[in-house]
Design a protein around this motif. Structure first.
Motif, mmCIF file in Angstrom:
data_model
loop_
_atom_site.group_PDB
_atom_site.id
_atom_site.type_symbol
_atom_site.label_atom_id
_atom_site.label_comp_id
_atom_site.label_asym_id
_atom_site.label_seq_id
_atom_site.Cartn_x
_atom_site.Cartn_y
_atom_site.Cartn_z
ATOM 1 N N THR A 56 32.339 41.786 39.486
ATOM 2 C CA THR A 56 32.753 40.429 39.089
ATOM 3 C C THR A 56 32.642 39.636 40.175
ATOM 4 O O THR A 56 33.296 39.880 41.460
ATOM 5 C CB THR A 56 34.553 40.446 38.728
ATOM 6 N N CYS A 57 32.063 38.439 40.329
ATOM 7 C CA CYS A 57 31.896 37.668 41.332
ATOM 8 C C CYS A 57 32.455 36.072 40.898
ATOM 9 O O CYS A 57 32.657 35.963 39.528
ATOM 10 C CB CYS A 57 30.428 37.418 41.785
ATOM 11 N N GLY A 58 32.379 35.361 41.657
ATOM 12 C CA GLY A 58 32.850 33.761 41.479
ATOM 13 C C GLY A 58 34.104 33.277 42.322
ATOM 14 O O GLY A 58 34.573 34.289 42.966
ATOM 15 N N LYS A 62 38.317 35.909 40.480
ATOM 16 C CA LYS A 62 37.936 37.234 40.294
ATOM 17 C C LYS A 62 38.965 38.315 40.202
ATOM 18 O O LYS A 62 38.713 39.371 39.359
ATOM 19 C CB LYS A 62 37.287 37.544 41.611
ATOM 20 N N GLU A 118 31.135 36.937 46.782
ATOM 21 C CA GLU A 118 29.680 36.511 46.375
ATOM 22 C C GLU A 118 28.883 36.540 47.800
ATOM 23 O O GLU A 118 27.724 36.970 47.665
ATOM 24 C CB GLU A 118 29.646 34.826 46.210
ATOM 25 N N LEU A 135 30.510 36.680 36.025
ATOM 26 C CA LEU A 135 30.615 35.367 36.909
ATOM 27 C C LEU A 135 31.255 34.408 36.236
ATOM 28 O O LEU A 135 31.094 33.835 35.301
ATOM 29 C CB LEU A 135 29.108 34.809 37.180
ATOM 30 N N LEU A 156 23.843 35.115 46.275
ATOM 31 C CA LEU A 156 23.925 35.862 45.027
ATOM 32 C C LEU A 156 22.698 36.343 44.519
ATOM 33 O O LEU A 156 22.532 37.508 43.956
ATOM 34 C CB LEU A 156 24.648 35.209 43.874
ATOM 35 N N LEU A 168 24.256 39.737 32.908
ATOM 36 C CA LEU A 168 25.123 38.922 33.454
ATOM 37 C C LEU A 168 26.028 38.313 32.272
ATOM 38 O O LEU A 168 25.629 38.246 31.154
ATOM 39 C CB LEU A 168 24.646 37.302 34.093
ATOM 40 N N ILE A 170 28.730 35.274 31.649
ATOM 41 C CA ILE A 170 28.786 34.041 32.533
ATOM 42 C C ILE A 170 29.600 33.160 31.784
ATOM 43 O O ILE A 170 29.506 33.006 30.721
ATOM 44 C CB ILE A 170 27.368 33.388 32.718
ATOM 45 N N VAL A 177 26.885 27.650 37.178
ATOM 46 C CA VAL A 177 27.002 29.128 36.866
ATOM 47 C C VAL A 177 25.989 29.343 35.751
ATOM 48 O O VAL A 177 24.922 30.078 35.677
ATOM 49 C CB VAL A 177 28.000 29.688 36.193
#
Ligand SMILES: [Zn+2]
Length: 454
Positions: A56-58, A62, A118, A135, A156, A168, A170, A177
């Motif tokens: 999990t990124c963002g 998160k 990230e 994301l 990223l 992904l 998103i 994104v």
């Protein structure tokens, strides 16, 4: 190499034990030392994951999203490895695996659910290639940590280039994104909120990153915004537009917890609906729930047992965490950046009863020394939110007071957070919101906990 692997596991346990004894957060240190003993440790351990690896990124959400996703898998009977504390750089990720290993250096894991910073993804991906990346959003974070948002996107991308098969999941309402996913060439699925929500008090005057098309640089047009740059957008010149939403939240109600329906779509047709009733606050948490739900469903889970997880949710670490001190209800919430603060302001406004407010701003290294971002937050919106009194506190209390002053909002400066809380407990509304930035969180939270016990 088996010997070094076992030694690395023992080292990690030892370092973790000692750091805990010393009262330090040992999680990161354990991974750091273990990796020194055996550099291939993470590669070896992650190979033992039987099914899938999720990351999990963002910028925001998160930890909430990732931990919820882990709980969803556990509810399906899966054995899960997850970095729950949010230690999301390489050493923290290593720790999550190594501290779960047995004394022979093996893990028992179906699914790994890992939150990754990230900027750290490109350091983690040489060790394992995730099957899925969630994301959440891309907002401007503390300026001196990440620089501009396109640097984050480049980092990223560098990571994703190492994992060409990674799919992904998103947030398609976030134009940054969605553009990122489209440009990456990776396969993706989307979640979002296709219609404006009447109960969402987010202003239309917030700052918005990514107002320009990332494909042709023309100004984007929006039908509506949910908050920040999230909404329904299209480019009038090159045709880039909001992708179709595969997991869509509809029938949203914010008044008592969060209630909404998730529509799952295939080729534009609704194929399944699911009612969500969650003990969460704040419009933005719809996205966190959507993200976890979409990720697990996309990975093939039925998710029959998630209702109790959503209903019994107890926010931790100061994310909308509530305390009862005497007769006063105190709600503590962390905000690290302008988007986070704007979401917090919306969450305060969703509660239409009278309230008091404390804002605590520090400028320690982890907060970012540069606090000019305070000028990017729409503090004006507190004017219409039944806020009866405001106290500013923390190392940069006076900067915060000045910021309020420019919005013609009166505030009182009380440098010590404890004194600020005590002041608010007497002769005020019994409904107290405390918004803090990063380094103020733990001290404030511990203090509220001990005040609650008395
Ligand atoms: Zn365009």
């Amino acid at each position: 190499m088996a010997f070094r692997k076992v030694l690395a596991v023992k080292t990690a346990r030892f370092v973790n034990f000692v750091s805990k004894k010393l009262g330090k957060q040992g999680v990161t240190m354990a991974g750091k030392y273990a990796l020194k003993v055996y550099p291939n440790l993470l590669r070896d351990l992650s190979k033992e994951v039987r099914e899938k690896i999720y990351v999990t990124c963002g910028t925001n959400g998160k930890t909430t999203t990732n931990n919820m996703l882990a709980n969803f898998f556990i509810s399906e009977g899966k054995k899960v490895i997850c970095n729950r504390t949010g230690s999301n750089m390489l050493a923290g990720v290593v720790s999550a695996f190594v501290l779960e290993a047995d004394s022979k250096g093996h893990i028992d894991c179906d699914v790994a659910v890992i939150e990754i910073d990230e900027a750290s993804a490109r350091r983690v991906f040489p060790h394992f290639k995730p099957d899925y990346m969630v994301l959440t959003n891309l907002f401007r974070d503390q300026l001196d940590r990440y620089g501009e948002i396109d640097i984050t996107m480049n980092l990223l991308n560098e990571a994703l280039d190492m994992a060409p098969d990674c799919e992904l999941i998103i947030n398609s309402d976030d134009v940054l994104v969605a553009s990122f996913a489209e440009k990456s060439g990776h396969k993706y699925t989307t979640f979002g909120i296709s219609e404006p929500c009447d109960e969402n008090p987010a202003s239309t005057t917030e700052i918005r990153e990514g107002r320009f098309c990332m494909f042709c640089s023309s100004q984007l047009e929006y039908d509506f915004y949910h908050f920040s740059q999230l909404g329904s957008y299209h480019c009038p010149k090159c045709g880039f537009k909001h992708p179709q939403i595969d997991f869509n939240a509809t029938n949203i109600s914010l008044s008592k917890g969060l209630k909404f329906t998730i529509e799952e779509k295939k080729d534009g047709e609704v194929v399944k609906t699911r009612d969500i009733d969650a003990n969460y606050r704040g419009f933005y948490n719809i996205y966190n729930i959507l993200a976890s739900y979409s990720a697990a469903r996309y990975g093939g889970m039925e998710l029959k047992g998630i209702d109790p997880i959503l209903k019994d949710f107890h926010p931790e670490n100061g994310r909308m965490e509530s305390f009862k001190i005497g007769s006063t209800n105190v709600l503590l919430n962390l905000a690290k950046n302008p988007a986070g603060f704007n979401q917090n302001i919306s969450a305060v406004m969703e509660d239409d009863s009278d309230k008091d407010l404390i804002v605590v701003i520090n400028d320690n290294a982890q907060d970012g020394r540069d606090i000019s971002w305070l000028w990017d937050v729409d503090f004006e919106r507190f004017k219409g939110a039944n806020v009866k009194s405001i106290v500013v506190s923390g190392l940069r209390a006076y900067d915060m007071q000045l910021r309020f002053k420019y919005s013609e909002i009166k505030s009182k400066a009380i440098m010590d957070v404890g004194d600020a809380v005590k002041y608010m407990l007497k002769g005020h509304t019994d409904n107290l919101y405390i918004l803090v930035n990063y380094t103020a969180l733990y001290s404030t939270r511990n203090m509220l906990k001990s005040m609650e016990k008395k």
